[in-house]
Design a protein around this motif. Structure first.
Motif, short mmCIF file in Angstrom:
data_model
loop_
_atom_site.label_atom_id
_atom_site.label_comp_id
_atom_site.label_asym_id
_atom_site.label_seq_id
_atom_site.Cartn_x
_atom_site.Cartn_y
_atom_site.Cartn_z
N SER A 13 0.87 -1.20 -0.30
CA SER A 13 0.15 -0.04 0.01
C SER A 13 0.87 1.33 -0.10
O SER A 13 0.73 1.99 0.84
CB SER A 13 -1.08 0.09 1.22
N SER A 14 1.85 1.43 -0.89
CA SER A 14 2.91 2.53 -1.04
C SER A 14 2.09 3.87 -1.09
O SER A 14 2.40 4.94 -0.29
CB SER A 14 3.75 2.04 -2.19
N GLY A 15 1.37 4.06 -2.18
CA GLY A 15 0.80 5.46 -2.33
C GLY A 15 -0.12 5.75 -1.30
O GLY A 15 -0.09 6.90 -0.89
N SER A 16 -0.98 4.84 -0.83
CA SER A 16 -1.82 5.20 0.39
C SER A 16 -1.10 5.86 1.61
O SER A 16 -1.53 6.59 2.27
CB SER A 16 -2.64 3.74 0.88
N ALA A 17 0.00 5.12 1.95
CA ALA A 17 0.82 5.60 3.10
C ALA A 17 1.61 7.00 2.82
O ALA A 17 1.59 7.73 3.78
CB ALA A 17 1.85 4.74 3.61
N VAL A 18 1.94 7.01 1.73
CA VAL A 18 2.70 8.35 1.28
C VAL A 18 1.84 9.57 1.30
O VAL A 18 1.96 10.65 1.48
CB VAL A 18 3.60 8.16 0.18
N ALA A 19 0.67 9.28 0.80
CA ALA A 19 -0.19 10.40 0.70
C ALA A 19 -0.66 10.69 2.06
O ALA A 19 -0.87 12.00 1.95
CB ALA A 19 -1.78 9.84 -0.09
N VAL A 20 -0.71 10.06 2.97
CA VAL A 20 -1.03 10.63 4.47
C VAL A 20 0.17 11.00 5.13
O VAL A 20 0.25 11.94 5.75
CB VAL A 20 -1.58 9.42 5.00
N PRO A 36 4.26 -0.10 5.28
CA PRO A 36 4.51 1.25 4.76
C PRO A 36 4.28 2.24 5.75
O PRO A 36 4.74 3.21 5.77
CB PRO A 36 3.39 1.51 3.88
N ALA A 37 3.19 2.09 6.83
CA ALA A 37 3.14 2.97 7.95
C ALA A 37 4.30 3.00 8.70
O ALA A 37 4.83 4.20 9.16
CB ALA A 37 2.02 2.62 8.83
N LEU A 41 7.39 2.76 7.85
CA LEU A 41 8.57 3.31 6.81
C LEU A 41 8.19 4.81 6.49
O LEU A 41 9.09 5.58 6.42
CB LEU A 41 8.63 2.62 5.28
N ASN A 42 6.90 5.43 6.67
CA ASN A 42 6.61 6.55 6.57
C ASN A 42 6.09 7.30 7.76
O ASN A 42 5.54 8.43 7.72
CB ASN A 42 5.34 6.71 5.59
N ASN A 43 6.29 6.86 9.11
CA ASN A 43 6.21 7.60 10.21
C ASN A 43 4.62 7.67 10.39
O ASN A 43 4.54 8.85 11.14
CB ASN A 43 6.93 8.76 10.34
N ILE A 44 3.68 7.06 10.19
CA ILE A 44 2.35 7.23 10.46
C ILE A 44 1.74 5.64 11.21
O ILE A 44 2.30 4.85 11.22
CB ILE A 44 1.59 7.20 9.16
N VAL A 45 0.74 5.65 11.36
CA VAL A 45 -0.16 4.61 12.13
C VAL A 45 -0.79 3.81 10.86
O VAL A 45 -1.38 4.48 9.94
CB VAL A 45 -1.24 5.20 12.85
#
Length: 610
Positions: free
Chosen positions: A153-160, A180-181, A183-187
């Motif tokens: 879910s790469s694009g979904s995580a980066v968009a947030v 992806p969460a 690697l992109n510092n989100i939940v």
């Protein structure tokens, strides 16, 4: 100019967007800002499809705020999830079809007022944890451009993470909603299987798939989960899973973690160090942390790309793997092709092996309420995955691949920066249906700025416990308290912690004769009583009778007065049970008494008898 500056700096979180709307910001302005941020990111790999015209039309049609929970909130969905009137590609252009209807979860979110701004990139057919297995441009990691964005879910995580969308939908079979969460510092919230409908979702492994949710904070991810969840009779794998409210993490909660011998970070000392530091924070927050042998969980994880489940991925792709293999991404094809040689015998042997390993994992979890693991064992760079498209991807699934196979739920949560400046992440795992318990614990340790935005993380306040209509509040004062021997009699029946408090100052507490397990008895007094420490738990009404049947004399359930004047059901003791008991009222509670009883005694001192 001032208004434009204000919206450009507006955090796209549920709380801040609601505040902005209350102050007069329009949904059209928010949608326009979302697309301005997308353009500013200069990353053509985030979205496969922009739905700008539809989003602006939806924003204009909202009118004035109407109380819907997601009114005017921008979101994106992974492009293996149907959106009416737009193609679903699963990152395979030759596979694309025009979706006639919204996936049920998308429909539920739109009905709640959310505005879709696009369909996000992914590892093709949701096969991968790196986010680079796409024929479209690869999304850039929002935190560190040298790292893979994480998949599928790469694009979904980066968009947030970039603040373009307030939340997004991914899917999670092997970890695609958690890696992806991290690697992109989100939940990244991976719900109990079947809690969110899979109607309108292109399957990867249908028996293991779930839609997942990305957001900036635990509370917001869990709120989205509550709106999206619901039984779907059209989905054969849907099942009714009650969504319980979040509460503060209860003291003494028992958390299992990999022991030193089986903690796997593939030589990444920064990751191992950060994980140990996070465990210290859990202990400080009141958790009891127990190390366990994680090898059986790793053995389950290795099974996901063997036997039955690799064959299931082949079934999801269908005849394309044989009839049109050139339409597949080379790595996707390389991963799936071995599945063509598998037999039904292989599949059943895999199922038998999983059953045996699951039994062993259940045994290891008997004495813990939750598991906590690093979301990923180590980071993966773009150069590493270019040199070896398979190996680093497999390593990323170390702590994620086993979760759906064992029917667990979980949530990946940011835990601050590692010593090397890269994002840290912990995943809290719970048994099926205990999503609220995992998220409540995750709230206690989430920290750091939000995604790649630099926005400060809002302070997390303990959530006041509320009793649902299908629950009964019950106060416990002894061995049923969290972390004590009989607490599993509550948690195994689906009870959830509400709060720690005291009774009204009208009770005496006594250490009863007998044991183990040692138990106290509480008796109401007409005068001269004290306020006694208790915990209040919410027990499903359907389990209350069974719980009552196990309560031995002289204990009973009666009405208990709390220090706030309320009455709840709770443990009381019949007067005849005090024969041979010791009055321990002066300690103010069972835990304080146990600490005094168990502390080292001076030489010659007589230990307290129970």
């Amino acid at each position: 100019m001032e208004a434009a500056s204000r919206i450009e700096n507006l955090p796209f979180t549920l709380a801040e967007l609601r505040r902005a709307y209350a102050e007069g910001v329009s949904p059209e302005a928010v949608v326009a800002e979302a697309f301005r941020r997308l353009e500013a990111a200069a990353d053509p790999g985030i979205l496969i499809l922009e739905t700008r015209d539809d989003a602006l039309a939806a924003a204009a049609a909202l009118g004035t705020p109407d109380g819907r929970p997601l009114w005017g909130i921008p979101f994106v969905v992974k492009d293996n999830i149907d959106v009416a009137g737009h193609p679903t590609t699963a990152a395979c252009p030759d596979f694309a079809y025009a979706a006639r209807d919204d996936a049920l979860v998308v429909s539920r979110l739109k009905d709640a007022g959310a505005i879709l701004i696009g369909k996000a990139n992914l590892d093709q057919f949701a096969t991968g944890l790196v986010g680079v297995r796409s024929p479209y441009p690869v999304p850039r990691n929002a935190i560190d451009p040298d790292l893979v964005p994480g998949g599928s879910s790469s694009g979904s995580a980066v968009a947030v993470a970039r603040g373009i969308a307030a939340f997004s939908l991914g899917t999670d079979t092997a970890g695609s909603g958690r890696v992806p969460a991290a690697l992109n510092n989100i939940v990244g919230l991976k719900p109990t299987l079947g809690a969110l409908s899979s109607s309108g979702v292109v399957p990867a492994c249908r028996t293991l798939d779930t839609i997942s949710i990305f957001a900036m904070t635990v509370t917001e991810a869990f709120e989205i989960h509550g709106i999206a969840a619901g039984f779907d009779p059209r989905d054969a794998y849907s099942r009714p899973v009650p969504v319980r409210p979040l509460t503060a993490m209860h003291p003494g909660i028992r958390i299992g973690v990999p022991d030193e011998a089986t903690l796997e970070t593939f030589g990444d000392s920064a990751q191992a160090e950060h994980f140990r530091e996070t465990l210290v924070r859990l202990r400080t927050a009141g958790a009891s942390v127990t190390e366990i042998d994680f090898e059986p969980f790793y053995a389950v994880a290795r099974m996901l790309y063997e036997g039955a489940w690799l064959a299931e991925r082949v079934a999801a792709v269908g005849k394309r793997l044989v009839d049109a293999p050139e339409t597949l991404h080379p790595t996707t094809r390389a991963v799936l092709e071995p599945g063509l040689t598998l037999t039904a015998v292989d599949a059943f042997e895999g199922l038998y092996r999983l059953k045996a390993l699951a039994r062993r994992c259940d045994e290891l979890m008997e004495d813990v309420d939750l598991l906590c693991v690093p979301t990923i064992p180590t980071v993966v760079t773009l150069s590493e995955i270019a040199a070896d498209p398979i190996g680093p991807n497999s390593r990323l699934g170390t702590y994620t691949n086993f979760v759906n196979l064992l029917d667990l739920c979980g949530i990946a949560v940011p835990t601050g920066l590692r010593s090397d400046g890269r994002p840290g992440s912990l995943t809290v795992l719970a048994r099926k249906g205990e999503d609220h318990r995992a998220a409540s614990a995750a709230m206690a340790i989430e920290t750091g700025t939000l995604g790649a935005t630099g926005w400060p993380r809002p302070a997390t306040r303990p959530v006041a416990g509320a009793v649902e209509a299908d629950e009964i509040a019950i106060a416990v004062c002894g061995a049923h308290m969290s972390g004590l021997p009989l607490n599993p009699e509550l948690t195994s029946r689906g009870a959830r912690f509400l709060k720690a408090c005291r009774t009204a100052p009208d009770y005496s507490l006594h250490a009863l004769a007998g044991g183990p397990p040692f138990r106290p008895g509480m008796v109401r007094k007409r005068g001269g009583g004290a306020a006694i420490e208790v915990e209040v738990w919410a027990l499903p009404r359907a389990a209350f009778g069974d719980f009552m049947a196990g309560i031995p004399s002289p204990l009973a359930i009666g009405s208990l007065a709390l220090d706030d004047g309320s009455l709840v059901k709770g443990f009381l003791c019949e007067p005849h049970g005090l024969e041979g008991a010791r009055d321990i009222t002066r300690f103010g509670g069972w835990r304080s008494y146990l600490r005094d009883r168990d502390k080292p005694q001076p030489t010659g001192a007589r230990a307290h008898a129970v």
